[in-house]
Motif scaffolding. Sequence first.
Motif, PDB file in Angstrom:
ATOM      1  N   THR A  42     -88.018 -43.510  83.097  1.00  0.00           N
ATOM      2  CA  THR A  42     -88.911 -44.079  82.096  1.00  0.00           C
ATOM      3  C   THR A  42     -88.916 -45.583  82.348  1.00  0.00           C
ATOM      4  O   THR A  42     -88.467 -46.037  83.405  1.00  0.00           O
ATOM      5  CB  THR A  42     -88.459 -43.727  80.670  1.00  0.00           C
ATOM      6  N   PHE A  43     -89.431 -46.364  81.417  1.00  0.00           N
ATOM      7  CA  PHE A  43     -89.555 -47.795  81.668  1.00  0.00           C
ATOM      8  C   PHE A  43     -89.072 -48.597  80.458  1.00  0.00           C
ATOM      9  O   PHE A  43     -89.272 -48.199  79.310  1.00  0.00           O
ATOM     10  CB  PHE A  43     -91.005 -48.167  82.006  1.00  0.00           C
ATOM     11  N   ALA A  44     -88.433 -49.705  80.737  1.00  0.00           N
ATOM     12  CA  ALA A  44     -87.993 -50.646  79.707  1.00  0.00           C
ATOM     13  C   ALA A  44     -88.751 -51.946  79.907  1.00  0.00           C
ATOM     14  O   ALA A  44     -88.829 -52.463  81.029  1.00  0.00           O
ATOM     15  CB  ALA A  44     -86.492 -50.883  79.800  1.00  0.00           C
ATOM     16  N   ARG A  45     -89.299 -52.473  78.843  1.00  0.00           N
ATOM     17  CA  ARG A  45     -90.074 -53.725  78.918  1.00  0.00           C
ATOM     18  C   ARG A  45     -89.272 -54.874  78.339  1.00  0.00           C
ATOM     19  O   ARG A  45     -88.712 -54.769  77.244  1.00  0.00           O
ATOM     20  CB  ARG A  45     -91.392 -53.577  78.172  1.00  0.00           C
ATOM     21  N   PHE A  46     -89.244 -55.968  79.072  1.00  0.00           N
ATOM     22  CA  PHE A  46     -88.554 -57.187  78.641  1.00  0.00           C
ATOM     23  C   PHE A  46     -89.575 -58.312  78.548  1.00  0.00           C
ATOM     24  O   PHE A  46     -90.354 -58.536  79.477  1.00  0.00           O
ATOM     25  CB  PHE A  46     -87.441 -57.564  79.620  1.00  0.00           C
ATOM     26  N   ARG A  47     -89.559 -58.998  77.411  1.00  0.00           N
ATOM     27  CA  ARG A  47     -90.456 -60.146  77.208  1.00  0.00           C
ATOM     28  C   ARG A  47     -89.624 -61.414  77.090  1.00  0.00           C
ATOM     29  O   ARG A  47     -88.700 -61.491  76.281  1.00  0.00           O
ATOM     30  CB  ARG A  47     -91.298 -59.952  75.946  1.00  0.00           C
TER      31      ARG A  47
END
Length: 223
Positions: A18-23
């Motif tokens: 899956t994917f993890a988003r970092f801002r």
Amino acid sequence: VNSLDFLVPLTATLTPETFARFRLSTDAGLSFDGLASDGEVEDYAVAIFSPDYFFDFGTSTSPVELGYLRLTGDDAYSAGVGYGWLAGNVNEADRGGASALLRDFAHTRGATFAVDVPDGDYNVTITLGDAGNIRDFMQVKIEGVEVDVVTTASGEFHPATYFTSVSDGQLTIEFDDLGGVNPMVMVNAIVVESGATPPVDTTGPSVVSAIPSDTSVNPIDRF
């Protein structure tokens, strides 16, 4: 190399990809989408697996075994952390010695330890014992079922692995001293490992001998 630790919700779907988003931004309180005055967005592929836990019980200052989490008698269960003592009066002590895992322990006359885990099958390894005293009749229950009653000599430790299934999202381990010379249960370590295979039942009926010994060429319609 920088590392970043973050909590994965227990409701997250287990998946190999899956994917993890970092801002990264000077703006505070950003969601995973929407506009920001500056910064950048980075997406990383991650895998979410069932958790394994390694707990080393002792004092707040005693050494911790490599790869283990420190647990004291003050670590009460909370949903935010996902593990801890759910009930009972628990204290801790450190005898000293070379082994970070065995020199210290949590001790109780009766207490329950809980770990929030996804439903499934687990191996639970529990180490009981005391470097300084005999400990006897230490009862262990997992998911409400007695799995062992342990007695150890002074300086002896009893690691044992038990299979269990969890169906309510929480693994519970109950400790109770049943009497004897020293009325305390000494808990050195607990390891919870996911993906366990149920043990083979070797207690069922089996043929150990047959008399007379002979052969037959005719059909057998009953035995």
